[in-house]
Design a protein around this motif. Structure first.
Motif, PDB file in Angstrom:
ATOM      1  N   LYS A 331      80.706  52.107 -83.692  1.00  6.51           N
ATOM      2  CA  LYS A 331      82.155  51.941 -83.842  1.00  6.51           C
ATOM      3  C   LYS A 331      82.527  50.470 -84.027  1.00  6.51           C
ATOM      4  O   LYS A 331      83.346  50.138 -84.891  1.00  6.51           O
ATOM      5  CB  LYS A 331      82.889  52.515 -82.640  1.00  6.51           C
ATOM      6  CG  LYS A 331      84.411  52.432 -82.794  1.00  6.51           C
ATOM      7  CD  LYS A 331      85.156  53.126 -81.660  1.00  6.51           C
ATOM      8  CE  LYS A 331      86.669  52.994 -81.849  1.00  6.51           C
ATOM      9  NZ  LYS A 331      87.428  53.642 -80.762  1.00  6.51           N
ATOM     10  N   LEU A 334      81.446  49.293 -87.628  1.00  8.31           N
ATOM     11  CA  LEU A 334      82.227  49.821 -88.747  1.00  8.31           C
ATOM     12  C   LEU A 334      83.702  49.430 -88.671  1.00  8.31           C
ATOM     13  O   LEU A 334      84.320  49.130 -89.696  1.00  8.31           O
ATOM     14  CB  LEU A 334      82.102  51.340 -88.791  1.00  8.31           C
ATOM     15  CG  LEU A 334      80.724  51.883 -89.185  1.00  8.31           C
ATOM     16  CD1 LEU A 334      80.670  53.393 -89.026  1.00  8.31           C
ATOM     17  CD2 LEU A 334      80.352  51.480 -90.607  1.00  8.31           C
ATOM     18  N   ARG A 335      84.259  49.400 -87.470  1.00  6.18           N
ATOM     19  CA  ARG A 335      85.695  49.169 -87.334  1.00  6.18           C
ATOM     20  C   ARG A 335      86.045  47.688 -87.190  1.00  6.18           C
ATOM     21  O   ARG A 335      87.070  47.232 -87.717  1.00  6.18           O
ATOM     22  CB  ARG A 335      86.224  49.950 -86.129  1.00  6.18           C
ATOM     23  CG  ARG A 335      87.715  49.771 -85.870  1.00  6.18           C
ATOM     24  CD  ARG A 335      88.164  50.690 -84.753  1.00  6.18           C
ATOM     25  NE  ARG A 335      89.515  50.393 -84.281  1.00  6.18           N
ATOM     26  CZ  ARG A 335      90.632  50.745 -84.889  1.00  6.18           C
ATOM     27  NH1 ARG A 335      90.572  51.434 -86.012  1.00  6.18           N
ATOM     28  NH2 ARG A 335      91.815  50.424 -84.376  1.00  6.18           N
ATOM     29  N   GLU A 336      85.170  46.902 -86.520  1.00  8.12           N
ATOM     30  CA  GLU A 336      85.560  45.552 -86.155  1.00  8.12           C
ATOM     31  C   GLU A 336      84.694  44.451 -86.768  1.00  8.12           C
ATOM     32  O   GLU A 336      85.027  43.283 -86.637  1.00  8.12           O
ATOM     33  CB  GLU A 336      85.586  45.424 -84.628  1.00  8.12           C
ATOM     34  CG  GLU A 336      86.547  46.430 -83.986  1.00  8.12           C
ATOM     35  CD  GLU A 336      86.676  46.285 -82.481  1.00  8.12           C
ATOM     36  OE1 GLU A 336      86.456  45.152 -81.973  1.00  8.12           O
ATOM     37  OE2 GLU A 336      86.984  47.280 -81.806  1.00  8.12           O
ATOM     38  N   PRO A 397      91.460  44.761 -85.777  1.00 10.72           N
ATOM     39  CA  PRO A 397      91.015  45.286 -84.482  1.00 10.72           C
ATOM     40  C   PRO A 397      89.981  44.387 -83.811  1.00 10.72           C
ATOM     41  O   PRO A 397      89.089  43.834 -84.474  1.00 10.72           O
ATOM     42  CB  PRO A 397      90.407  46.648 -84.844  1.00 10.72           C
ATOM     43  CG  PRO A 397      91.052  47.036 -86.129  1.00 10.72           C
ATOM     44  CD  PRO A 397      91.262  45.743 -86.873  1.00 10.72           C
ATOM     45  N   CYS A 486      85.335  54.811 -76.808  1.00 13.31           N
ATOM     46  CA  CYS A 486      84.950  55.789 -77.825  1.00 13.31           C
ATOM     47  C   CYS A 486      85.906  56.986 -77.896  1.00 13.31           C
ATOM     48  O   CYS A 486      85.824  57.782 -78.836  1.00 13.31           O
ATOM     49  CB  CYS A 486      83.531  56.293 -77.556  1.00 13.31           C
ATOM     50  SG  CYS A 486      82.247  55.065 -77.881  1.00 13.31           S
ATOM     51  N   GLY A 490      85.112  57.517 -83.665  1.00 14.15           N
ATOM     52  CA  GLY A 490      84.381  56.487 -84.388  1.00 14.15           C
ATOM     53  C   GLY A 490      83.075  56.089 -83.763  1.00 14.15           C
ATOM     54  O   GLY A 490      82.356  55.255 -84.275  1.00 14.15           O
ATOM     55  N   CYS A 491      82.699  56.677 -82.621  1.00 13.23           N
ATOM     56  CA  CYS A 491      81.469  56.308 -81.939  1.00 13.23           C
ATOM     57  C   CYS A 491      80.307  57.240 -82.259  1.00 13.23           C
ATOM     58  O   CYS A 491      79.262  57.135 -81.644  1.00 13.23           O
ATOM     59  CB  CYS A 491      81.676  56.264 -80.415  1.00 13.23           C
ATOM     60  SG  CYS A 491      82.487  54.749 -79.861  1.00 13.23           S
TER      61      CYS A 491
END
Length: 494
Positions: A331, A334-336, A397, A486, A490-491
């Motif tokens: 997560k 990919l997200r941060e 984020p 999580c 996204g985890c």
């Protein structure tokens, strides 16, 4: 059998070994910091060129500047500077003996032998792997730290230096005075713009001694940037036993994953080997490659290592197999992290996350969580906190990055959740442990280490989330924090 030139012909048939005559090799490179990574990476590329009958005048002379380097010199000298490399893929293993190193400079206080060897005209490249924490760079400003005690010593004692950089400056002074000419100074460490950083240190230190010499170095030497990548665990009894099981008595074998990458800026003032013919890439866009690697792989290591250490997960593959820790990597990456990474010609950032997840998950690579968590004061400063600052600047984020920093603060308290003790694992360990204990009741104390965090304690978007995560970790444990992070999705691993 004991590894040596004499026993090479008698090695088991499935062990690759040098096909070139090592007696005919002549030196061209001094490499300072002969650890496992160098022998599995840069030395391997050169060895593979030599296997093609090329670069036979570029052999490596190993070197070090600290007393503990003498132990490695003696181990390698006892086997004619040969190294067994054991490549471990998830489903198989293979072995190769590399012979690109032919000598190792004796270790002596004041570094006279090293200075003299680098001053010789046959040396055209001086390379280093001294870890990202060994470059005397202020962790916040990223500027050369001219106030460090070792740098001040070298500035005041130019003929009796303590550091690799002081020795390089002393050798360049001799080369200038003798008309020998410059050498290329090549960093092979995990630092963004590592060549630019090395130039800053060498020229900066020279300027403290002799501004005229500094000008000569800056105008004549080259400092190519590069990106290096391969996962190479530390060697211990298990690795020595693996070599022995293959029929080789090697005092310093190296295990490594089945992946290597080396991207190099083509800027060499005194010539270079054709490393591209052995698989390296010469590129004018090294920064894009190193940004992808440092932000996803190196920062990714820190994302999982501290949580893994607190939870007594022994290896990085154990961390990735753990649903909470492996999910945290996925997560956060990919997200941060991915939003701060641009694609390179060969791969997109998202595909690179998949590649790194697979490499981290290789169970044959017994890369210890402790090794990856080592020197967090340098690694968080160099790999994680720049992402925090970019996220703050762009309004992106950063909640997971705040959790990562909270895990580091918890780890530095010095105990795992099972009650076992975490042995000192950072040059600043005493200071970190003292601050981590204070942060248990007052989380802001951790961010007030301005030498690491700069003004981040005053950045409320980040500090508020950091304090939330650290309080939760101390009250309910790391797993509760991982589950909360999580919960929004996204985890999922894979």
């Amino acid at each position: 059998m004991k590894l040596s030139n004499a026993t090479l012909p008698d090695l088991p048939d499935d062990i690759l070994r040098p096909v070139y005559d090592r007696a005919t090799l002549t030196p061209g490179i001094v490499h300072i910091g002969v650890g496992n990574f160098h022998r599995a990476h840069q030395a391997w590329y050169l060895h593979r060129l030599m296997q093609q009958g090329a670069a036979l005048d570029w052999a490596i002379v190993g070197a070090g500047v600290r007393p503990y380097d003498e132990a490695m010199r003696l181990r390698l000298a006892g086997q004619d500077y040969l190294t067994t490399l054991i490549e471990l893929s998830p489903s198989s293993q293979s072995a190769e003996v590399v012979g690109a190193m032919i000598d190792y400079v004796p270790i002596k206080e004041g570094n006279d032998p090293l200075i003299a060897r680098m001053a010789q005209p046959d040396i055209r490249i001086v390379a280093l792997t001294v870890t990202e924490g060994g470059y005397f760079i202020d962790p916040v400003s990223k500027a050369f730290d001219a106030t460090h005690a070792d740098i001040l010593h070298d500035a005041q004692n130019p003929d009796n230096p303590r550091t690799a950089f002081g020795a390089m400056v002393a050798a360049l002074r001799l080369r200038r005075d003798a008309g020998t000419g410059p050498f290329t100074a090549q960093s092979c460490d995990n630092l963004q713009s590592n060549g630019d950083i090395l130039r800053q240190i060498i020229v900066g230190l020279a300027r403290m001694q002799d501004p005229e010499l500094a000008g000569w170095i800056n105008g004549n030497c080259s400092f190519p940037n590069s990106m290096v990548d391969s996962i190479v665990p530390a060697t211990g009894p298990a690795q020595i036993a693996q070599a022995r099981a293959l029929g080789i008595e090697d005092a310093a074998p190296v295990c490594h994953e089945n992946f290597r990458q080396w991207v190099i800026e083509d800027d060499f003032c005194a010539g270079r080997p054709d490393w591209d013919k052995a698989g390296a890439t010469f590129s004018n866009n090294v920064h894009a490659y190193e940004t992808m690697k440092i932000r996803i792989l190196n920062a990714g290591h820190q994302v999982i290592a501290n949580a893994g250490e607190i939870l007594s997960l022994a290896t990085i593959s154990d961390c990735m197999a753990d649903p909470g820790v492996g999910g945290l990597f996925r997560k956060v990456a990919l997200r941060e992290i991915v939003p701060h990474v641009s694609p390179v010609p060969e791969i997109t950032p998202v595909a690179y996350v998949d590649l790194i997840a697979a490499r981290f998950s290789n169970p044959k690579i017994e890369d210890t969580t402790r090794r990856v968590a080592f020197d967090g004061s340098s690694r968080h400063s160099g790999f994680v906190l720049p992402l925090v600052r970019r996220a703050l600047a762009g309004g992106l984020p950063l909640d997971g990055l705040a959790l990562v920093e909270a895990c580091w603060a918890r780890m530095c308290e010095g105990t795992r959740e099972d009650g076992s003790v975490i042995e000192p694992n950072d040059p600043m360990w005493d200071k970190l442990t003292e601050t981590a204990k204070a942060a248990r009741d007052r989380p802001a104390a951790w961010l007030e280490m301005t030498g690491i965090y700069g003004d981040l304690a005053r950045q409320e978007v980040f500090s508020t989330r950091f304090e939330h995560w650290l309080r939760l970790i101390w009250q309910q444990g790391v797993r509760s924090a991982l589950k909360e992070y999580c919960r929004a999705g996204g985890c999922k691993r894979g």
